[in-house]
Motif scaffolding. Structure first.
Motif, PDB file in Angstrom:
ATOM      1  N   GLU A   1       0.779  -1.188   0.071  1.00  0.00           N
ATOM      2  CA  GLU A   1       0.137  -0.119  -0.073  1.00  0.00           C
ATOM      3  C   GLU A   1       1.018   1.279  -0.044  1.00  0.00           C
ATOM      4  O   GLU A   1       0.582   2.238  -0.635  1.00  0.00           O
ATOM      5  CB  GLU A   1      -1.047  -0.004   1.123  1.00  0.00           C
ATOM      6  CG  GLU A   1      -2.116  -1.061   0.941  1.00  0.00           C
ATOM      7  CD  GLU A   1      -2.853  -0.910  -0.093  1.00  0.00           C
ATOM      8  OE1 GLU A   1      -3.285   0.188  -0.582  1.00  0.00           O
ATOM      9  OE2 GLU A   1      -3.290  -1.946  -0.672  1.00  0.00           O
ATOM     10  N   PHE A   2       2.151   1.295   0.563  1.00  0.00           N
ATOM     11  CA  PHE A   2       2.790   2.273   0.959  1.00  0.00           C
ATOM     12  C   PHE A   2       3.313   2.977  -0.430  1.00  0.00           C
ATOM     13  O   PHE A   2       3.229   4.004  -0.893  1.00  0.00           O
ATOM     14  CB  PHE A   2       4.122   2.118   2.016  1.00  0.00           C
ATOM     15  CG  PHE A   2       5.221   3.052   1.961  1.00  0.00           C
ATOM     16  CD1 PHE A   2       4.719   4.337   2.578  1.00  0.00           C
ATOM     17  CD2 PHE A   2       6.046   2.888   1.336  1.00  0.00           C
ATOM     18  CE1 PHE A   2       5.766   5.303   2.577  1.00  0.00           C
ATOM     19  CE2 PHE A   2       7.360   3.807   1.237  1.00  0.00           C
ATOM     20  CZ  PHE A   2       7.128   4.986   2.031  1.00  0.00           C
TER      21      PHE A   2
ATOM     22  N   THR B   1       2.324   1.539  -3.497  1.00  0.00           N
ATOM     23  CA  THR B   1       1.189   2.060  -4.346  1.00  0.00           C
ATOM     24  C   THR B   1       0.973   3.309  -4.494  1.00  0.00           C
ATOM     25  O   THR B   1       0.719   4.006  -5.456  1.00  0.00           O
ATOM     26  CB  THR B   1       0.205   0.992  -4.389  1.00  0.00           C
ATOM     27  OG1 THR B   1       0.329  -0.378  -4.533  1.00  0.00           O
ATOM     28  CG2 THR B   1      -0.963   1.316  -5.166  1.00  0.00           C
ATOM     29  N   HIS B   2       0.720   3.792  -3.126  1.00  0.00           N
ATOM     30  CA  HIS B   2       0.370   5.363  -3.057  1.00  0.00           C
ATOM     31  C   HIS B   2       1.352   6.164  -3.451  1.00  0.00           C
ATOM     32  O   HIS B   2       1.090   7.060  -4.117  1.00  0.00           O
ATOM     33  CB  HIS B   2       0.084   5.689  -1.513  1.00  0.00           C
ATOM     34  CG  HIS B   2      -0.165   7.049  -1.144  1.00  0.00           C
ATOM     35  ND1 HIS B   2      -1.348   7.448  -1.227  1.00  0.00           N
ATOM     36  CD2 HIS B   2       0.685   7.779  -0.450  1.00  0.00           C
ATOM     37  CE1 HIS B   2      -0.998   9.100  -0.928  1.00  0.00           C
ATOM     38  NE2 HIS B   2      -0.119   9.242  -0.411  1.00  0.00           N
ATOM     39  N   LYS B   3       2.767   5.918  -3.325  1.00  0.00           N
ATOM     40  CA  LYS B   3       3.822   6.632  -3.731  1.00  0.00           C
ATOM     41  C   LYS B   3       3.782   6.739  -5.232  1.00  0.00           C
ATOM     42  O   LYS B   3       3.976   7.776  -5.749  1.00  0.00           O
ATOM     43  CB  LYS B   3       4.990   6.310  -3.177  1.00  0.00           C
ATOM     44  CG  LYS B   3       5.254   6.554  -1.602  1.00  0.00           C
ATOM     45  CD  LYS B   3       6.633   6.095  -1.184  1.00  0.00           C
ATOM     46  CE  LYS B   3       7.761   6.921  -1.647  1.00  0.00           C
ATOM     47  NZ  LYS B   3       8.254   8.019  -0.763  1.00  0.00           N
TER      48      LYS B   3
ATOM     49  N   GLU C   1       1.346   6.038  -7.354  1.00  0.00           N
ATOM     50  CA  GLU C   1       0.139   6.935  -7.780  1.00  0.00           C
ATOM     51  C   GLU C   1       0.096   8.365  -7.766  1.00  0.00           C
ATOM     52  O   GLU C   1      -0.655   9.144  -8.336  1.00  0.00           O
ATOM     53  CB  GLU C   1      -1.198   6.317  -7.206  1.00  0.00           C
ATOM     54  CG  GLU C   1      -1.404   4.891  -7.819  1.00  0.00           C
ATOM     55  CD  GLU C   1      -2.568   4.187  -6.900  1.00  0.00           C
ATOM     56  OE1 GLU C   1      -3.195   4.705  -5.887  1.00  0.00           O
ATOM     57  OE2 GLU C   1      -2.963   3.013  -7.316  1.00  0.00           O
ATOM     58  N   SER C   2       0.718   8.821  -6.581  1.00  0.00           N
ATOM     59  CA  SER C   2       1.003  10.279  -6.175  1.00  0.00           C
ATOM     60  C   SER C   2       1.932  11.050  -6.870  1.00  0.00           C
ATOM     61  O   SER C   2       1.975  12.037  -6.941  1.00  0.00           O
ATOM     62  CB  SER C   2       0.764  10.566  -4.744  1.00  0.00           C
ATOM     63  OG  SER C   2       2.154   9.794  -4.218  1.00  0.00           O
TER      64      SER C   2
ATOM     65  N   ARG D   1       8.253  -1.893  -5.033  1.00  0.00           N
ATOM     66  CA  ARG D   1       7.277  -2.447  -5.085  1.00  0.00           C
ATOM     67  C   ARG D   1       7.091  -3.838  -5.771  1.00  0.00           C
ATOM     68  O   ARG D   1       6.619  -4.794  -5.309  1.00  0.00           O
ATOM     69  CB  ARG D   1       5.940  -1.668  -5.542  1.00  0.00           C
ATOM     70  CG  ARG D   1       4.718  -2.621  -5.289  1.00  0.00           C
ATOM     71  CD  ARG D   1       3.348  -1.502  -5.843  1.00  0.00           C
ATOM     72  NE  ARG D   1       3.343  -1.460  -7.127  1.00  0.00           N
ATOM     73  CZ  ARG D   1       2.642  -0.693  -7.970  1.00  0.00           C
ATOM     74  NH1 ARG D   1       1.375  -0.317  -7.089  1.00  0.00           N
ATOM     75  NH2 ARG D   1       2.378  -0.916  -9.293  1.00  0.00           N
TER      76      ARG D   1
END
Length: 143
Positions: A25-26, A28-30, A32-33, A49
């Motif tokens: 999740e960490f 993926t968030h990085k 996507e942002s 990842r």
């Protein structure tokens, strides 16, 4: 041009504490942002990842992430390494060898160059790596 050396320290910390879903999740968030302006950071997060993907036994996702990193940085040595491992662990040794050979043509980082050279040249080393299937902590100790 200075070639980036990708750090896997945070990945190792996540793996050591067995926080695989949090790590996924960490990153993926990085990913996507991130804006298009920060390509090296995006490549590094995709590589990170991809190692988490391998730990979660998601070899196809690891291939996608590693390939994405290579599309951004053709010299991303860890991405070639991950792609080869993914193919090896899926039983496709010929594809693994092909990826590692391609990686050798693009790799400037000594640790990955040495590692992929050994994997290409030694059936015993590939067999040893295969026995480490999904134990990415142990794989990272090789680097």
């Amino acid at each position: 041009m200075i070639l980036p050396i990708y750090s896997l320290t945070l990945v190792q910390q996540f793996l050591s504490s067995n926080q695989l879903s949090q790590a996924y999740e960490f990153y993926t968030h990085k990913i996507e942002s991130k804006s298009d302006e920060d390509k090296k950071s995006l490549a590094e997060n995709l590589i990170s990842r991809s190692f988490i993907d391998l730990s979660l036994q998601m070899t196809k996702k690891a291939l996608e992430d590693a390939n994405g990193a290579i599309q951004i940085d053709q010299y991303a040595a860890p991405a070639y390494f991950v792609m080869g491992i993914s193919h090896l662990w899926n039983g496709n040794e010929e594809n693994a060898l092909s990826i590692w050979r391609t990686g050798l043509d693009h790799t400037k980082e000594l640790s990955y160059f040495t590692l992929m050279t050994s994997l290409v040249n030694s059936l015993n080393f590939r067999a040893h790596l295969y026995k480490m299937k999904f134990d990415v902590n142990q794989i990272l100790e090789l680097i």
